[in-house]
Design a protein around this motif. Structure first.
Motif, mmCIF file in Angstrom:
data_model
loop_
_atom_site.group_PDB
_atom_site.id
_atom_site.type_symbol
_atom_site.label_atom_id
_atom_site.label_comp_id
_atom_site.label_asym_id
_atom_site.label_seq_id
_atom_site.Cartn_x
_atom_site.Cartn_y
_atom_site.Cartn_z
ATOM 1 N N LEU A 25 -16.167 -4.568 -19.551
ATOM 2 C CA LEU A 25 -15.917 -3.271 -20.177
ATOM 3 C C LEU A 25 -14.597 -3.245 -20.932
ATOM 4 N N ASP A 26 -14.611 -2.599 -22.085
ATOM 5 C CA ASP A 26 -13.384 -2.368 -22.841
ATOM 6 C C ASP A 26 -13.192 -0.858 -22.970
ATOM 7 N N GLY A 27 -12.131 -0.472 -23.654
ATOM 8 C CA GLY A 27 -11.806 0.944 -23.781
ATOM 9 C C GLY A 27 -12.920 1.784 -24.375
ATOM 10 N N SER A 28 -13.565 1.295 -25.418
ATOM 11 C CA SER A 28 -14.619 2.090 -26.063
ATOM 12 C C SER A 28 -15.838 2.231 -25.163
ATOM 13 N N ARG A 29 -16.152 1.196 -24.431
ATOM 14 C CA ARG A 29 -17.297 1.263 -23.509
ATOM 15 C C ARG A 29 -16.991 2.215 -22.352
ATOM 16 N N LEU A 30 -15.749 2.191 -21.893
ATOM 17 C CA LEU A 30 -15.345 3.120 -20.829
ATOM 18 C C LEU A 30 -15.463 4.561 -21.317
ATOM 19 N N LYS A 31 -15.069 4.806 -22.575
ATOM 20 C CA LYS A 31 -15.218 6.149 -23.164
ATOM 21 C C LYS A 31 -16.681 6.557 -23.192
ATOM 22 N N ALA A 32 -17.527 5.596 -23.596
ATOM 23 C CA ALA A 32 -18.965 5.871 -23.677
ATOM 24 C C ALA A 32 -19.549 6.188 -22.304
ATOM 25 N N LEU A 33 -18.924 5.673 -21.260
ATOM 26 C CA LEU A 33 -19.372 5.956 -19.890
ATOM 27 C C LEU A 33 -18.816 7.282 -19.375
#
Length: 101
Positions: A25-33
Motif C-alpha cells: 500500500l502507498d499513500g493514494s491506496r490508503l486514501k482510497a481505502l
C-alpha cells in the motif's frame, strides 16, 4: 489496532487487505481505502517501512543460514568421500597383500 487505527479495520477487511497486500500500500491506496487523515497515513506508512526493513533483515538472515547449511553439507560430503576412498584403498591393499602370500 495496535496503532490505535481500529476505525479502518472493517474497510481493510472488506477489501481483503492481508499482510502481503498491506506491504504494497502507498499513500493514494490508503486514501482510497478511506484513510483520509494524513497523520493516520503517515503512521501506517512509517510502520510499513519498519516492517519491510524487518522482513528484509529476516530474509537475509535466512539466506545466510541456508548458505551455511549448504557449506556444511558439502564439507560433510567431502569427508565421507575421503573416508570412502581410504576404506577402498585399505581393502584393496589388504587384498593385494593376500594375493602376494
Amino acid at each position: 489496532m495496535s496503532l490505535n487505527l481500529e476505525q479502518y479495520v472493517s474497510e481493510f477487511s472488506a477489501q481483503n487487505i492481508n499482510g502481503e497486500h498491506l506491504l504494497q500500500l502507498d499513500g493514494s491506496r490508503l486514501k482510497a481505502l478511506g484513510m483520509t487523515s494524513s497523520q493516520d497515513r503517515a503512521i501506517i506508512k512509517k510502520k510499513l517501512k519498519e516492517m519491510k526493513v524487518s522482513l528484509e533483515k529476516a530474509r537475509k538472515a535466512q539466506e545466510k543460514m541456508e548458505k551455511q547449511r549448504e557449506k556444511l553439507r558439502k564439507k560433510e560430503q567431502e569427508q565421507l568421500q575421503r573416508k570412502s576412498k581410504k576404506t577402498d584403498k585399505s581393502s584393496s591393499d589388504a587384498t593385494e597383500g593376500t594375493h602376494e602370500q
